[in-house]
Design a protein around this motif. Structure first.
Motif, PDB file in Angstrom:
ATOM      1  N   CYS A  33       0.855  -1.188   0.000  1.00 49.30           N
ATOM      2  CA  CYS A  33       0.000   0.000   0.000  1.00 49.30           C
ATOM      3  C   CYS A  33       0.893   1.240   0.000  1.00 49.30           C
ATOM      4  CB  CYS A  33      -1.000  -0.015   1.163  1.00 49.30           C
ATOM      5  SG  CYS A  33      -0.263   0.055   2.814  1.00 49.30           S
ATOM      6  N   LEU A  34       0.360   2.371   0.391  1.00 52.89           N
ATOM      7  CA  LEU A  34       1.150   3.602   0.333  1.00 52.89           C
ATOM      8  C   LEU A  34       2.078   3.741   1.545  1.00 52.89           C
ATOM      9  CD1 LEU A  34       1.738   6.379  -0.965  1.00 52.89           C
ATOM     10  CD2 LEU A  34      -0.316   7.256   0.177  1.00 52.89           C
ATOM     11  N   GLY A  35       1.509   3.615   2.749  1.00 52.04           N
ATOM     12  CA  GLY A  35       2.295   3.888   3.957  1.00 52.04           C
ATOM     13  C   GLY A  35       2.767   2.665   4.726  1.00 52.04           C
ATOM     14  N   ASN A  36       2.185   1.499   4.391  1.00 52.35           N
ATOM     15  CA  ASN A  36       2.464   0.244   5.113  1.00 52.35           C
ATOM     16  C   ASN A  36       2.200   0.372   6.618  1.00 52.35           C
ATOM     17  OD1 ASN A  36       5.308  -1.961   5.762  1.00 52.35           O
ATOM     18  ND2 ASN A  36       3.214  -2.533   5.299  1.00 52.35           N
ATOM     19  N   ILE A  37       1.152   1.159   6.932  1.00 53.30           N
ATOM     20  CA  ILE A  37       0.723   1.200   8.340  1.00 53.30           C
ATOM     21  C   ILE A  37      -0.768   0.904   8.504  1.00 53.30           C
ATOM     22  CG2 ILE A  37       2.558   2.669   9.267  1.00 53.30           C
ATOM     23  CD1 ILE A  37       0.537   5.035   9.091  1.00 53.30           C
ATOM     24  N   CYS A  38      -1.568   1.014   7.435  1.00 55.23           N
ATOM     25  CA  CYS A  38      -3.011   0.780   7.573  1.00 55.23           C
ATOM     26  C   CYS A  38      -3.465  -0.493   6.852  1.00 55.23           C
ATOM     27  CB  CYS A  38      -3.804   1.971   7.023  1.00 55.23           C
ATOM     28  SG  CYS A  38      -3.514   3.523   7.902  1.00 55.23           S
ATOM     29  N   ARG A  39      -3.458  -0.475   5.509  1.00 52.95           N
ATOM     30  CA  ARG A  39      -4.065  -1.570   4.751  1.00 52.95           C
ATOM     31  C   ARG A  39      -3.167  -2.795   4.601  1.00 52.95           C
ATOM     32  NH1 ARG A  39      -5.293   2.091  -0.291  1.00 52.95           N
ATOM     33  NH2 ARG A  39      -3.371   2.998   0.565  1.00 52.95           N
ATOM     34  N   SER A  40      -1.937  -2.603   4.100  1.00 53.68           N
ATOM     35  CA  SER A  40      -1.121  -3.794   3.826  1.00 53.68           C
ATOM     36  C   SER A  40      -0.706  -4.558   5.091  1.00 53.68           C
ATOM     37  CB  SER A  40       0.087  -3.479   2.934  1.00 53.68           C
ATOM     38  OG  SER A  40       0.949  -2.545   3.517  1.00 53.68           O
ATOM     39  N   TRP A  70       7.372   7.023   4.192  1.00 51.36           N
ATOM     40  CA  TRP A  70       6.928   8.004   5.190  1.00 51.36           C
ATOM     41  C   TRP A  70       6.854   7.462   6.608  1.00 51.36           C
ATOM     42  CZ3 TRP A  70       2.140   9.433   1.732  1.00 51.36           C
ATOM     43  CH2 TRP A  70       2.603  10.112   0.601  1.00 51.36           C
ATOM     44  N   HIS A  71       6.612   6.185   6.755  1.00 52.60           N
ATOM     45  CA  HIS A  71       6.401   5.641   8.111  1.00 52.60           C
ATOM     46  C   HIS A  71       7.363   4.498   8.439  1.00 52.60           C
ATOM     47  CE1 HIS A  71       2.726   7.993   8.735  1.00 52.60           C
ATOM     48  NE2 HIS A  71       2.506   7.796   7.445  1.00 52.60           N
ATOM     49  N   VAL A  72       8.505   4.483   7.769  1.00 46.94           N
ATOM     50  CA  VAL A  72       9.449   3.373   7.941  1.00 46.94           C
ATOM     51  C   VAL A  72       9.810   3.172   9.420  1.00 46.94           C
ATOM     52  CG1 VAL A  72      11.845   2.661   7.509  1.00 46.94           C
ATOM     53  CG2 VAL A  72      10.432   3.469   5.622  1.00 46.94           C
TER      54      VAL A  72
HETATM   55  P1  4NP Z   1      -1.832   2.906   4.036  1.00 47.71           P
HETATM   56  O1  4NP Z   1      -2.515   4.270   4.554  1.00 47.71           O
HETATM   57  O2  4NP Z   1      -1.275   3.202   2.667  1.00 47.71           O
HETATM   58  O3  4NP Z   1      -2.982   1.954   3.974  1.00 47.71           O
HETATM   59  O4  4NP Z   1      -0.786   2.537   5.039  1.00 47.71           O
HETATM   60  C1  4NP Z   1      -1.852   5.496   4.632  1.00 47.71           C
HETATM   61  C2  4NP Z   1      -0.964   5.720   5.665  1.00 47.71           C
HETATM   62  C3  4NP Z   1      -0.348   6.960   5.768  1.00 47.71           C
HETATM   63  C4  4NP Z   1      -0.613   7.938   4.825  1.00 47.71           C
HETATM   64  C5  4NP Z   1      -1.488   7.699   3.792  1.00 47.71           C
HETATM   65  C6  4NP Z   1      -2.108   6.482   3.686  1.00 47.71           C
HETATM   66  N1  4NP Z   1       0.014   9.220   4.946  1.00 47.71           N
HETATM   67  O5  4NP Z   1      -0.362  10.135   4.200  1.00 47.71           O
HETATM   68  O6  4NP Z   1       0.917   9.374   5.797  1.00 47.71           O
END
Ligand code: 4NP
Length: 185
Positions: A33-40, A70-72
């Motif tokens: 996913c984008l941040g690897n903190i919510c969906r993946s 962004w969230h490594v």
């Molecule tokens: P993810 O969600 O891709 O499901 O982990 C997001 C997490 C962080 C951000 C965007 C989406 N962000 O903008 O920091």
């Protein structure tokens, strides 16, 4: 004086299977996913639980990552940890990491959460990559949205929606991977 050096060779099969030995299991699957903190992280946790439930744990290597860095190093979003916990899945020990070029050779299946993630994967695939880039929702039986919606800026309900959608697709994704003859070479 002579010096004897003892070198111990361990057979390959003794090594633990994990993200860095992904190529050693039959099926290596990376959720993206984008941040690897919510969906993946949720997808990783649910898919692993489904694989374990079917007694297939030793045949799969499972990991997740983000296209962004962004969230490594961070644990999953508290709301993802909570919704997984409500269903008996512990994802609290996962840590965010960013997609790296070797993921395209270490994993046979790169499973994108949305169309944007999928396009990023296709853009970043090294030339000659044989990894399968797919979108999770295409495995959800019945009516399904095109994307696993990004819940980051919404409320807790969004995480429940994500969980339910992921739960619906995991078994079908396992079936598709098991049925795909090219994934085990
Ligand atoms: P993810 O969600 O891709 O499901 O982990 C997001 C997490 C962080 C951000 C965007 C989406 N962000 O903008 O920091």
């Amino acid at each position: 004086m002579s010096i004897f050096v003892m070198v111990q060779f361990r057979p390959l099969t003794d090594r633990p299977l994990g993200a860095h030995h992904a190529s050693m299991s039959d099926h290596a699957v990376l959720f993206v996913c984008l941040g690897n903190i919510c969906r993946s992280p949720l997808a990783e946790g649910l898919f692993r639980a489904a694989v374990e439930h079917r007694g297939l744990a030793d045949r799969f290597s499972i990991d997740s990552c983000g296209t962004s860095g962004w969230h490594v190093g961070e644990p999953p979003d508290r709301r993802s940890v909570e919704v997984a916990g409500e269903y008996g899945v512990d994802i609290s020990r996962q840590r965010s990491r960013q997609l790296v070029p070797t993921d395209f050779s270490d994993f046979q299946w790169l499973v994108a959460m949305d169309g944007s993630n999928e396009r990023t994967l296709i853009d970043r695939a090294p030339s000659g990559s044989r990894a399968r880039v797919v979108r999770f929702t295409s495995y959800v039986p019945g009516e399904a949205p095109a994307d696993v919606p990004d819940p980051y800026y919404g409320g807790g309900r969004g995480f429940e929606v994500v969980y339910k959608l992921l739960e619906r697709g995991c078994d079908a994704l396992i079936d598709a991977i098991l049925a795909d003859e090219t994934s085990a070479d």
